[in-house]
Design an enzyme around this catalytic site. Structure first.
Site, short mmCIF file in Angstrom:
data_model
loop_
_atom_site.label_atom_id
_atom_site.label_comp_id
_atom_site.label_asym_id
_atom_site.label_seq_id
_atom_site.Cartn_x
_atom_site.Cartn_y
_atom_site.Cartn_z
CE1 TYR B 54 -2.89 -3.36 1.46
CE2 TYR B 54 -4.42 -1.52 0.81
CZ TYR B 54 -4.16 -2.96 1.11
OH TYR B 54 -4.98 -3.75 1.03
CD GLU B 55 -1.42 5.84 -2.26
OE1 GLU B 55 -1.48 5.48 -3.54
OE2 GLU B 55 -2.40 6.50 -1.86
CB SER B 56 0.34 3.91 4.03
OG SER B 56 0.03 2.66 3.84
#
Lengths: 275, 267, 275, 267
Positions: B54-56
């Site tokens: 996930y881009e987090s």
């Protein structure tokens, strides 16, 4: 060297009208308490930078603090629109909002470049996208070794960075843990920085490669318990997903928004305002 | 064992079909919402070794409930490790470690270009949407892209108002004739668009989307009615396999867990 | 997905004659065991990349494995010269050595850019230095926003990266702790990678932001106990500073060097060669 | 209380003088060898809050013994935190967080340019030295630079054979007339050169090194004899303060601890 200040004093000292301010925290550790204090102090004409504006900027935009927004994704995560942001863009309410829009990759690289003291960030980005047509800050460079054309955007170098973190020690050294986002980069890229923390501890007591920002790289450290709520602080409290959903109805309408802000921010003392 | 067809919603059909597209061991950069649902269903069924990113900054995460946001605590707590967001986009995505970028969208056109920026004109938009987020570079730096979106004329338009995220460009040639160094790092682009009615793939030559499979019980006319351009169908049109009872069971219990989890406190 | 291989097999499979090889570890975690295996397998014509060549490259250069060296500081840290490196540069012994010389900042940025899939690294570097006069790989770009000229060098993208780390789990996920140097960057920038580790454990059992390289980003994981000695492994064994000092006398002279290599590397089995 | 002069070696005089130059609270990027000795002496005496940074990635380290290499375990174990080497050079050095870069050298010339690359011609060197390491960018990205080196005609040459690390360039003007963006990030360059005989500073106008202080008991002729160019002396030439007994005591015990520590195992 970091000074320990009250939230009021830190905002009063470092956030000037017209300043460029980056308040970061990627879903995690969003500095809501500091945002509310900026609203209470009625700062105006701010240029706000943030990858994901989230509720915090929806509130600041809706309260008229903001002249320009530099961002890459402006929604209520998993819920829908940021209605105050939309109202500002679509109807120029309460004041017109100039937007400079990027992709996450570009913003992340621009923070990295800002922290690295460079004037530009270089990435293989925006290929085929219309974003460069509407943002004149997206240019390109040519690699002198391969001839490849790569995207270039200005690095982010705000006047002030504001972040929230788990804890600081008595020297103002700050520990960030979990989803660390671009917080370290935001602080290092900025001229001044305010870090709100859940608590001050005797020793950070952590592992050799922890994400620590030394006190000498920070302007002010502020204790703000639950200062990220309704966002969350890994190890302290969870994300209040229920509130994120509730916000949709509050912010959809100018009156309900104003009433909520009045009750929960304008008439609250700093230590009461976050939920 | 297949689930009785009458008992499966179009949404479930879409999610299971999308989940099945994800091979075991695949590294998948997951967009929030529908892609996250499908990617986690894959991980909980046939693809336990699928690597979800996930881009987090959460690498190889195994959430027990679906995250509401891209950065819920659950993602970090179940990840192999969590890196900074600049590292995520620079080393892991742009560095070429993502097999599949899994995206949703607000609008998609016949060349699989995605619009999540706005409806209308950029300076005076009719509807302002959230924007690109990670998608523009997920779509170019992943080896291939899956798009997952409910089908309607409002969503499937001939030309998107704004190309936030490139598929194959305005004329289908955006990925042709690139500088060799760019070409070496660019993925193949969207290879599947999975909707609640069908599966589309780009034509190998002109890159226009072509329906290659209809979900069970869906007619060509339904697809035509829900598409804003003159949609093409493959010569040999397949029928999507019916979800198994296990897939439906796992998906439903995942959604129930998720709903309970996110109810949380309210004001 | 990482394969678990013996040191012999990993080197035989991934290190070809003529390959470009980056063996990293900034003083800490230098992959000596793997270097010795490359020497034993008599690999030739290698282009070696490393910020600080250290004893490991002195040995490989002295044994005739190396055609070209890309580096930024070639000494025996705290002791003096690398005599085999000097003999190759000054007297072309045992084979001529082509050198491409950088600064640490540039090499670090070039690894970072390689890991980031970019063809070039950009830095505010080499200002006023003569290095660009003798290294035609140092060029420049002009920032399209400020007009500033910045140094540009090609990113590092080796055929093979070789590093040593503390431990891996059974999926080949690798933990690096302490002075982490440019090891992650080297692995991510390379086409293939070999990671030697002190041990395989059930679980890495560490903190949320640990420096972990996932098994799916590694070609081969190899158990090599004390595989960094005479360098060190934080948490396992200290640096053998005494040996670093002793090396000066061993390497100063071609004959004593050959004798030492014969006894301690060529006629040793992989598991015996490191000290 | 001053240490009796006869009991102080020229090396000790140099180290104590260099240590005193480092203010409390200063952030110092420390080169290995002599600078490391001086910086740690400062930290153990008048500058307990000096922040020492080593290029191995160790931030704010407090070693109990002097490291032999730039990356000894001691540095990491006593650091506030340890970052990657790219982060060290990009964020901490190039990002502008270093007050003083503290360097040694093999050769230095009248404009404080440093050579640690080679003696002779680059392609056919007479003596090949280790090279630049971190120095080229430490010298340009730190706010100012201290150089510490034993003085002799072999070391202090009119023109260095090779400018590894710029002081003020071949003619003293290398830091003038820079692009404003570069100027904003470039430090002032070498502000002190501390030797075992004296302290030199660059002339404020032409940037040539000028002797501003002689160590106690050192004559002008000694300095002239040990300098490879026609060295200038300041109009008001100071005498370096004599080290205190405490400084000498702390320095000697640091060196004894260090020697014991590094004796370690031998072959």
């Amino acid at each position: 060297m970091a000074e320990f200040l009250s939230l009021h004093d830190a905002v009063a000292r470092f956030v000037e009208n017209g300043a460029t301010v980056a308040m970061e925290g990627f879903t995690h550790l969003i500095p809501f308490a500091a945002g509310h204090e900026i609203i209470r102090q009625q700062k105006r004409e701010l240029t706000l930078i943030r990858m994901t504006p989230d509720l915090i900027y929806d509130q600041m935009i809706g309260m008229g603090c903001v002249k320009r927004l530099i961002f890459s994704w402006g929604g209520n995560p998993g819920v829908g629109s940021l209605h105050r942001l939309r109202d500002a863009v679509e109807h120029h309410h309460p004041v017109p909002l100039d937007i400079r829009e990027h992709s996450h990759a570009a913003m992340a690289c621009a923070y990295e470049a800002g922290a690295a003291g460079l004037p530009l960030a270089v990435l293989r980005g925006y290929v085929g996208s219309d974003l460069p047509k509407v943002n004149d800050q997206i240019k390109s460079i040519t690699c002198p070794f391969t001839g490849e054309e790569l995207a270039a955007i200005p690095s982010i170098r705000p006047d002030v960075a504001v972040i929230h973190a788990q804890k600081a020690d008595r020297h103002g050294n700050v520990l960030i843990e979990g989803i660390i986002g671009v917080q370290k980069e935001a602080v290092l890229a900025a001229t001044h920085s305010i870090v709100t923390v859940e608590e001050i501890v005797e020793s950070l007591d952590t592992h050799p490669n922890a994400c620590i920002i030394p006190g000498w790289a920070i302007s002010a450290v502020v204790v703000a318990e639950r200062g990220a709520s309704p966002s969350y602080a890994h190890g302290y409290y969870p994300r209040d997903n229920g509130f994120y959903k509730t916000w949709d109805a509050i912010a959809r309408n100018r009156e309900s928004f104003a009433a909520w802000m009045n009750d929960h921010v304008m008439n609250a003392r700093p230590e009461e305002s976050t939920r | 064992m297949s689930q009785p067809l009458a008992d499966i919603t179009p949404s479930e059909m879409m999610t299971v079909t999308a989940a099945r597209a994800l091979g075991n061991g695949t590294t998948c950069f997951v967009g929030i919402g529908l892609p996250s649902e499908a990617a986690n269903l894959a991980r909980l069924t046939h693809a336990p070794e699928a690597v979800l990113i996930y881009e987090s900054g959460t690498l190889q995460t195994r959430p027990d409930v679906l995250p509401l946001s891209i950065g819920d605590g659950e993602l970090c707590e179940t990840a192999l490790t969590t890196v900074s967001v600049p590292e995520m986009f620079r080393y892991w995505l742009q560095g070429g470690h993502v097999d599949v970028g899994f995206l949703g969208t607000a609008q998609i056109d016949r060349y699989a270009n995605l619009n999540t920026t706005l409806v209308g004109d950029y300076r005076e938009p009719k509807v302002r949407l959230p924007g690109g987020g990670g998608a523009p570079e997920i779509a170019t730096n992943s080896k291939e892209v899956f798009v997952m979106v409910k089908q309607s004329r409002r969503t499937f338009v001939k030309d998107v108002d704004f190309i936030t995220t490139v598929g194959f460009g305005r004329d289908g040639t955006a990925r042709d004739n690139m500088h060799p160094e760019t070409a070496r790092h660019m993925g193949r682009g969207p290879t599947r668009v999975i909707t609640d009615l069908c599966v589309m793939r780009p034509d190998p030559v002109d890159h226009e989307l072509v329906v290659t499979a209809l979900h069970p019980g869906v007619t060509r006319d339904q697809v035509i009615d829900a598409t804003g351009w003159d949609i093409r169908f493959a010569d040999t049109l397949e029928t999507t396999a019916i979800p198994t009872a296990e897939e439906i069971e796992v998906l439903r219990s995942l959604k129930v867990r998720t709903e309970r989890h996110h109810a949380g406190d309210t004001v």
